[in-house]
Design an enzyme around this catalytic site. Structure first.
Site, PDB file in Angstrom:
ATOM      1  N   SER A 121       0.823  -1.215   0.000  1.00  9.33           N
ATOM      2  CA  SER A 121       0.000   0.000   0.000  1.00  9.33           C
ATOM      3  C   SER A 121       0.856   1.265   0.000  1.00  9.33           C
ATOM      4  O   SER A 121       0.415   2.300  -0.491  1.00  9.33           O
ATOM      5  CB  SER A 121      -0.876   0.045   1.254  1.00  9.33           C
ATOM      6  OG  SER A 121      -1.706  -1.072   1.303  1.00  9.33           O
ATOM      7  N   HIS A 142      -0.197  -1.760  -7.731  1.00  8.29           N
ATOM      8  CA  HIS A 142      -1.029  -1.531  -6.556  1.00  8.29           C
ATOM      9  C   HIS A 142      -2.525  -1.572  -6.865  1.00  8.29           C
ATOM     10  O   HIS A 142      -3.072  -0.670  -7.487  1.00  8.29           O
ATOM     11  CB  HIS A 142      -0.647  -0.161  -5.944  1.00  8.29           C
ATOM     12  CG  HIS A 142      -1.391   0.155  -4.692  1.00  8.29           C
ATOM     13  ND1 HIS A 142      -1.906   1.394  -4.419  1.00  8.29           N
ATOM     14  CD2 HIS A 142      -1.734  -0.633  -3.641  1.00  8.29           C
ATOM     15  CE1 HIS A 142      -2.527   1.357  -3.257  1.00  8.29           C
ATOM     16  NE2 HIS A 142      -2.430   0.142  -2.761  1.00  8.29           N
ATOM     17  N   GLU A 154      -2.373   1.165  -9.697  1.00 10.64           N
ATOM     18  CA  GLU A 154      -1.265   2.102  -9.866  1.00 10.64           C
ATOM     19  C   GLU A 154      -0.011   1.302 -10.214  1.00 10.64           C
ATOM     20  O   GLU A 154       0.407   0.432  -9.449  1.00 10.64           O
ATOM     21  CB  GLU A 154      -1.052   2.905  -8.584  1.00 10.64           C
ATOM     22  CG  GLU A 154      -2.224   3.830  -8.281  1.00 10.64           C
ATOM     23  CD  GLU A 154      -2.167   4.491  -6.908  1.00 10.64           C
ATOM     24  OE1 GLU A 154      -2.689   5.595  -6.774  1.00 10.64           O
ATOM     25  OE2 GLU A 154      -1.622   3.882  -5.956  1.00 10.64           O
ATOM     26  N   ASN A 193      -3.695   6.797  -2.413  1.00  8.65           N
ATOM     27  CA  ASN A 193      -3.587   6.698  -0.951  1.00  8.65           C
ATOM     28  C   ASN A 193      -2.999   7.961  -0.333  1.00  8.65           C
ATOM     29  O   ASN A 193      -3.293   8.289   0.816  1.00  8.65           O
ATOM     30  CB  ASN A 193      -2.739   5.487  -0.546  1.00  8.65           C
ATOM     31  CG  ASN A 193      -3.563   4.213  -0.536  1.00  8.65           C
ATOM     32  OD1 ASN A 193      -4.791   4.256  -0.647  1.00  8.65           O
ATOM     33  ND2 ASN A 193      -2.905   3.076  -0.419  1.00  8.65           N
TER      34      ASN A 193
END
Ligand SMILES: NC(=O)c1ccc[n+]([C@@H]2O[C@H](COP(=O)([O-])OP(=O)(O)OC[C@H]3O[C@@H](n4cnc5c(N)ncnc54)[C@H](O)[C@@H]3O)[C@@H](O)[C@H]2O)c1
Length: 286
Positions: A121, A142, A154, A193
Site C-alpha cells: 500500500s 497496486h 497504480e 492513498n
C-alpha cells in the site's frame, strides 16, 4: 513486452485471493500460495463460492466459471507457485522485513526476466532493489480493495524499473479489465492513498480536537462531498493495523507522531482492527 501467461500470487489474504481470482477469470493461469495452511486450504472453496455467486447473478456463464476455477490453483509452496511464472505479485503482510525475505527467496526461484511486482500500500519497490537480481523487472503494482471490483491499479516506476516492465504491467492490468495509471516517479503511498491520507489527517485532527465524532465526520464526507466512504469507515474496511504500521514506520524514521497515531495505536492494541475483527470505529455483525 513480456507475454504473461502464468501468474504467481504470494499471500492469500484479503488482497491476494481477489487479485488471483480476478486474473483467473480473465484467462490467466494463476498459482496462489500462503504460508499459513489454514489460509491456503480455504482459498479453493472461497473461489468456487464466489464463482457460483457470479453464475447465480448472471454475471458469468457456467462454462466461464468452470474455466476460471480450473485456472485458479492453490500451491502448497512458493517453489510450486513460482515455477515457470511470468509474473509474481506479492500480496503478503505490510512489513518491510517479511517482504525483503520474500523477495530474496522468490528472486532465487524465478528466471531473470520474470516480472516481480509488489502490491504494497505504501512501500516503494526501491526498498527491495537489493533483494532481487535484475531489478529492472521490479515494480509496484497496486490494486485497491476489493480487488475483484475496484478498477484502479497504480503501476509505479522506480528508478530501477524498465519501461518494458511498466508496459507489460499496464497491458496485464488492462487484460484484467482494470484501469491502470502510470506513476512515473516513485513516491511512498503513490497517488490515491496519498490523497486519501491527506483527507484522513484532517479528519483525525478534527476528531482529536473534539470538533465532531469520527462517525459524524464520516457522515459529513459521505453526504457533503459524495465520497462513497468516510475516512474512518475506509480505515475499518482496509484494516486499521495497515494504517497504523505505516504511521509507525514514519514515527520510527522521523521521531514525529502523525495526527491520529495514538488513536490508531489504541485501536490496534485493543484488537479493534476494523471489519476483519468485527470492531473498529464501527461494529460489524455477520
Ligand atoms: N487491505 C487493503 O485494503 C489493501 C489494499 C491495497 C494493498 N494492500 C497491500 O496488500 C498486501 C496484503 O494485504 P492484505 O490486506 O491482503 O493482508 P492480509 O493480512 O489479509 O493477508 C496477508 C497474507 O499473507 C500471508 N503471508 C505472510 N507471509 C507470507 C509469505 N512469505 N508467503 C506467502 N504468504 C505470506 C499471510 O499468512 C496472510 O494470509 C499488503 O502489502 C497491503 O499493504 C492492502
Amino acid at each position: 513486452m513480456k507475454e504473461i501467461k502464468k501468474v504467481c500470487v504470494a499471500g492469500g489474504g484479503q488482497m491476494g485471493k481477489q487479485i488471483a481470482l480476478c486474473a483467473a477469470i480473465n484467462g490467466f493461469d494463476v498459482w496462489i500460495t500462503d504460508t499459513l495452511p489454514q489460509v491456503a486450504e480455504k482459498l479453493q472453496p472461497w473461489a468456487e463460492e464466489y464463482l457460483a455467486g457470479r453464475v447465480a447473478k448472471g454475471k458469468l456463464t457456467q462454462e466461464a466459471a468452470a474455466a476460471a476455477d480450473a485456472r485458479f490453483h492453490v500451491a502448497s509452496s512458493l517453489e510450486e507457485a513460482a515455477e515457470g511464472a511470468d509474473l509474481v505479485i506479492e500480496a503478503i503482510l505490510e512489513d518491510q522485513q517479511i517482504k525483503e525475505d520474500f523477495f530474496r527467496k522468490v528472486s532465487a526461484l524465478v528466471s531473470e526476466d520474470t516480472i516481480i511486482a509488489t502490491n504494497s500500500s505504501f512501500m516503494a519497490s526501491s526498498l527491495f532493489v537489493h533483494c532481487v537480481t535484475n531489478p529492472a523487472r521490479l515494480a509496484n503494482f497496486h490494486y485497491f480493495n476489493p480487488a475483484l471490483v475496484m478498477k484502479l491499479i497504480e503501476v509505479v516506476q522506480g528508478p530501477h524499473t524498465s519501461q518494458d516492465t511498466i508496459d507489460s504491467l499496464i497491458a496485464f492490468a488492462k487484460a484484467n479489465g482494470k484501469t491502470p495509471i502510470w506513476v512515473k516517479k516513485e513516491i511512498e503511498g503513490f497517488i490515491a492513498n496519498r490523497i486519501a491520507k491527506a483527507v484522513s489527517v484532517e479528519a483525525f485532527w478534527l476528531a482529536e480536537q473534539g470538533y465532531a465524532t469520527p462517525q459524524d465526520i464520516d457522515t459529513a464526507v459521505e453526504n457533503g462531498l459524495n465520497y462513497p466512504l468516510g475516512p474512518f469507515k475506509l480505515l475499518d474496511f482496509a484494516g486499521i493495523d495497515i494504517a497504523f504500521n505505516t504511521r509507525k514506520r514514519e514515527y520510527e524514521a522521523t521521531g514525529k507522531k502523525s495526527v491520529g497515531y495514538d488513536l490508531l495505536e489504541a485501536k490496534v492494541k485493543a484488537g479493534k482492527l476494523g471489519r476483519k475483527t468485527g470492531k473498529g470505529f464501527y461494529e460489524y455483525h455477520k
